[in-house]
Design a protein around this motif. Structure first.
Motif, PDB file in Angstrom:
ATOM      1  N   ALA A  97       0.820  -1.214   0.000  1.00 27.10           N
ATOM      2  CA  ALA A  97       0.000   0.000   0.000  1.00 27.10           C
ATOM      3  C   ALA A  97       0.852   1.261   0.000  1.00 27.10           C
ATOM      4  N   CYS A  98       1.920   1.277   0.787  1.00 31.34           N
ATOM      5  CA  CYS A  98       2.765   2.467   0.870  1.00 31.34           C
ATOM      6  C   CYS A  98       3.931   2.440  -0.112  1.00 31.34           C
ATOM      7  N   HIS A  99       4.379   1.257  -0.468  1.00 32.24           N
ATOM      8  CA  HIS A  99       5.581   1.165  -1.296  1.00 32.24           C
ATOM      9  C   HIS A  99       5.271   0.941  -2.780  1.00 32.24           C
ATOM     10  N   PRO A 116       1.850  16.754   8.608  1.00 29.40           N
ATOM     11  CA  PRO A 116       1.919  18.161   9.029  1.00 29.40           C
ATOM     12  C   PRO A 116       3.327  18.743   8.925  1.00 29.40           C
ATOM     13  N   PHE A 117       4.327  17.895   8.744  1.00 29.32           N
ATOM     14  CA  PHE A 117       5.715  18.347   8.729  1.00 29.32           C
ATOM     15  C   PHE A 117       6.333  18.341   7.331  1.00 29.32           C
ATOM     16  N   GLY A 118       5.528  17.994   6.350  1.00 32.13           N
ATOM     17  CA  GLY A 118       6.031  17.955   4.989  1.00 32.13           C
ATOM     18  C   GLY A 118       5.635  16.666   4.295  1.00 32.13           C
ATOM     19  N   THR A 119       6.205  16.440   3.127  1.00 32.17           N
ATOM     20  CA  THR A 119       5.870  15.261   2.333  1.00 32.17           C
ATOM     21  C   THR A 119       6.979  14.222   2.423  1.00 32.17           C
ATOM     22  N   VAL A 120       6.597  13.018   2.810  1.00 33.34           N
ATOM     23  CA  VAL A 120       7.548  11.906   2.872  1.00 33.34           C
ATOM     24  C   VAL A 120       7.255  10.979   1.696  1.00 33.34           C
ATOM     25  N   VAL A 121       8.268  10.685   0.910  1.00 35.21           N
ATOM     26  CA  VAL A 121       8.113   9.804  -0.248  1.00 35.21           C
ATOM     27  C   VAL A 121       8.692   8.438   0.096  1.00 35.21           C
ATOM     28  N   SER A 152      22.303   3.351   6.209  1.00 32.79           N
ATOM     29  CA  SER A 152      23.417   4.282   6.423  1.00 32.79           C
ATOM     30  C   SER A 152      23.391   4.915   7.807  1.00 32.79           C
ATOM     31  N   GLY A 153      22.519   4.420   8.683  1.00 34.11           N
ATOM     32  CA  GLY A 153      22.436   4.961  10.036  1.00 34.11           C
ATOM     33  C   GLY A 153      21.470   6.114  10.178  1.00 34.11           C
ATOM     34  N   GLU A 154      20.767   6.464   9.073  1.00 31.65           N
ATOM     35  CA  GLU A 154      19.822   7.573   9.138  1.00 31.65           C
ATOM     36  C   GLU A 154      18.547   7.167   9.872  1.00 31.65           C
ATOM     37  N   ARG A 155      17.978   8.115  10.594  1.00 28.39           N
ATOM     38  CA  ARG A 155      16.713   7.877  11.291  1.00 28.39           C
ATOM     39  C   ARG A 155      15.566   7.873  10.283  1.00 28.39           C
ATOM     40  N   LEU A 156      14.702   6.884  10.381  1.00 29.64           N
ATOM     41  CA  LEU A 156      13.546   6.814   9.498  1.00 29.64           C
ATOM     42  C   LEU A 156      12.383   7.577  10.126  1.00 29.64           C
ATOM     43  N   TYR A 157      11.560   8.179   9.281  1.00 29.79           N
ATOM     44  CA  TYR A 157      10.390   8.880   9.787  1.00 29.79           C
ATOM     45  C   TYR A 157       9.300   7.877  10.162  1.00 29.79           C
ATOM     46  N   PRO A 158       8.495   8.187  11.184  1.00 38.70           N
ATOM     47  CA  PRO A 158       7.510   7.211  11.671  1.00 38.70           C
ATOM     48  C   PRO A 158       6.297   7.013  10.775  1.00 38.70           C
ATOM     49  N   VAL A 159       6.281   7.623   9.575  1.00 43.27           N
ATOM     50  CA  VAL A 159       5.260   7.199   8.618  1.00 43.27           C
ATOM     51  C   VAL A 159       5.533   5.740   8.233  1.00 43.27           C
ATOM     52  N   ILE A 186      13.562  -3.671  -9.471  1.00 38.41           N
ATOM     53  CA  ILE A 186      13.113  -2.559 -10.324  1.00 38.41           C
ATOM     54  C   ILE A 186      14.055  -1.382 -10.105  1.00 38.41           C
ATOM     55  N   HIS A 187      14.704  -0.950 -11.173  1.00 42.43           N
ATOM     56  CA  HIS A 187      15.645   0.166 -11.081  1.00 42.43           C
ATOM     57  C   HIS A 187      14.855   1.473 -11.157  1.00 42.43           C
ATOM     58  N   TYR A 188      14.593   2.050 -10.004  1.00 41.93           N
ATOM     59  CA  TYR A 188      13.792   3.280  -9.944  1.00 41.93           C
ATOM     60  C   TYR A 188      14.133   4.024  -8.668  1.00 41.93           C
ATOM     61  N   THR A 189      14.489   5.277  -8.810  1.00 39.85           N
ATOM     62  CA  THR A 189      14.783   6.126  -7.662  1.00 39.85           C
ATOM     63  C   THR A 189      13.608   7.069  -7.426  1.00 39.85           C
ATOM     64  N   PRO A 190      12.874   6.905  -6.346  1.00 40.35           N
ATOM     65  CA  PRO A 190      11.744   7.800  -6.060  1.00 40.35           C
ATOM     66  C   PRO A 190      12.222   9.230  -5.812  1.00 40.35           C
ATOM     67  N   PRO A 191      11.340  10.208  -5.970  1.00 40.30           N
ATOM     68  CA  PRO A 191      11.710  11.601  -5.653  1.00 40.30           C
ATOM     69  C   PRO A 191      12.096  11.744  -4.185  1.00 40.30           C
ATOM     70  N   HIS A 192      12.822  12.807  -3.877  1.00 38.32           N
ATOM     71  CA  HIS A 192      13.219  13.063  -2.497  1.00 38.32           C
ATOM     72  C   HIS A 192      12.023  13.544  -1.676  1.00 38.32           C
ATOM     73  N   SER A 193      12.049  13.219  -0.394  1.00 42.93           N
ATOM     74  CA  SER A 193      11.043  13.764   0.525  1.00 42.93           C
ATOM     75  C   SER A 193      11.300  15.248   0.699  1.00 42.93           C
ATOM     76  N   THR A 194      10.240  15.981   0.951  1.00 44.16           N
ATOM     77  CA  THR A 194      10.364  17.432   1.184  1.00 44.16           C
ATOM     78  C   THR A 194       9.783  17.752   2.554  1.00 44.16           C
ATOM     79  N   VAL A 195      10.563  17.495   3.572  1.00 39.59           N
ATOM     80  CA  VAL A 195      10.144  17.721   4.955  1.00 39.59           C
ATOM     81  C   VAL A 195      10.646  19.088   5.401  1.00 39.59           C
ATOM     82  N   LYS A 196       9.798  19.838   6.102  1.00 41.13           N
ATOM     83  CA  LYS A 196      10.118  21.203   6.509  1.00 41.13           C
ATOM     84  C   LYS A 196      11.211  21.220   7.583  1.00 41.13           C
TER      85      LYS A 196
END
Length: 347
Positions: A97-99, A116-121, A152-159, A186-196
């Protein structure tokens, strides 16, 4: 002349005092930020680094003990039963559903989720080595599911509902991983998230976790039946029902005291599913609830629409009868909450 000099000195003193106050405020902010950073660092240092022992009441399909098969080239591949189990678990978790933003690119991500904090892709979770998770190890995948931390050690958003997925047994997570690895890359790079700003600073998620997340596997309640425990594992973990059916607090975490009482999320209503007879589903029969989850409709009851219709389409229609019964039995036992997000008459 004397008066002019006096006024000049007073003006200079006033400017100096203003600068001093500014320096003091900056120093205070720096000190507070340093203290804040130390608290985050201390919290990170206290976080357990060793895997939790899985405790599950559910009789598994022993997929985690399955032998490894080999394809015609002799390359080891996950045993078919492990992949099959992972496919079922991915259905229960509604991963598609999300992916999946484009049905011609299943699991390749790209779905834009408004918050409320921006768009997560959502990311690509096919086994493509460059744009997906083909280079992830099992440990990377487990860490993402259990701790909300990327490769890479990055924090994931709770969406991404790691708040619930943390409860999953390790062998279930690895079964899902095996299924995803079996998909066509599938070789596809989604757009970047735009979080405020400042929410685009992912390290701040460590602070959010301090208030809204506890890393822990599901531990069965010995006082309850195996069916109840199975339902709890599904509702509170893999199926993550609370993500839509529980209202949010000021930090956008789930309100523990209003669990499953309904919420409006991204414009879609998720209704009260506690056993309250007026506001919730307390006057629904077990058969009606099972029918609703498996088909999206039950005689004399509202038909699933919107987000819930998609949940039925992608997820709950595939659940076994045993799992449907377990979910219903667990929902019968949660605290009844009057009010919440209640269906209007005839809805």
């Amino acid at each position: 002349m004397t008066k002019n000099l006096s006024r000049a000195r007073q003006a200079r003193a006033s400017v100096d005092a203003l600068h001093a106050r500014r320096r003091y405020r900056l120093a205070t902010l720096a000190a507070l930020f340093s203290l804040f950073a130390l608290i985050v660092a201390w919290h990170e240092a206290q976080r357990p680094r060793h895997p939790h022992k899985d405790e599950m009441p559910i009789t598994q399909a022993h997929a985690d003990d399955a032998s490894v098969a080999a394809d015609s080239s002799g390359t080891p591949t996950p045993a078919a039963d492990l992949v099959k189990r992972g496919e079922y678990l991915a259905r229960v978790g509604d991963c598609a559903a999300c992916h999946t933003a484009d049905k011609t690119r299943p699991f390749a991500g790209g779905l834009a989720i408004e918050t409320p904090f921006g768009t997560v892709v959502t990311p690509n979770i096919t086994p493509d080595p460059d744009t997906g998770i083909g280079q992830w190890t099992d440990e990377d995948f487990l860490r993402a599911m259990h701790e909300g931390i990327g490769k890479s050690g990055e924090r994931l958003y709770p969406v991404f509902p790691y708040v619930e997925y943390t409860k999953l047994a390790e062998h279930d997570v690895l079964a899902i991983r095996a299924y995803l690895n079996s998909l066509a890359p599938i070789h596809y790079t989604p757009p970047h998230s735009t979080v405020k700003f400042p929410f685009d600073q992912r390290w701040l998620m460590a602070v959010w976790n301090m208030f809204n997340f506890s890393e822990e596997r599901f531990v069965p309640d010995p006082k309850q039946s195996a069916e109840w425990n199975r339902g709890a594992y599904l509702v509170e973990g893999l199926a993550h029902c609370g993500e839509c059916h529980t209202p949010r607090n000021a930090t956008y975490g789930l309100k523990a005291d209003s669990r499953l009482s309904g919420a409006v999320l991204r414009g879609s209503r998720a209704y009260n599913i506690t056993p309250d007879k007026t506001s919730g589903v307390g006057n629904w029969s077990d058969e009606e609830l099972e029918k609703y989850l498996s088909t999206g409709a039950a005689p004399g009851r509202p038909t699933a629409t919107g987000a819930m219709a998609r949940v039925v389409e992608n997820s709950t229609q595939y659940l076994t009868r045993e799992d449907l019964r377990s979910i219903v039995q667990y929902l019968r036992s949660v605290p009844a909450i009057s009010g919440g997000e209640t269906r209007a008459h005839g809805q």
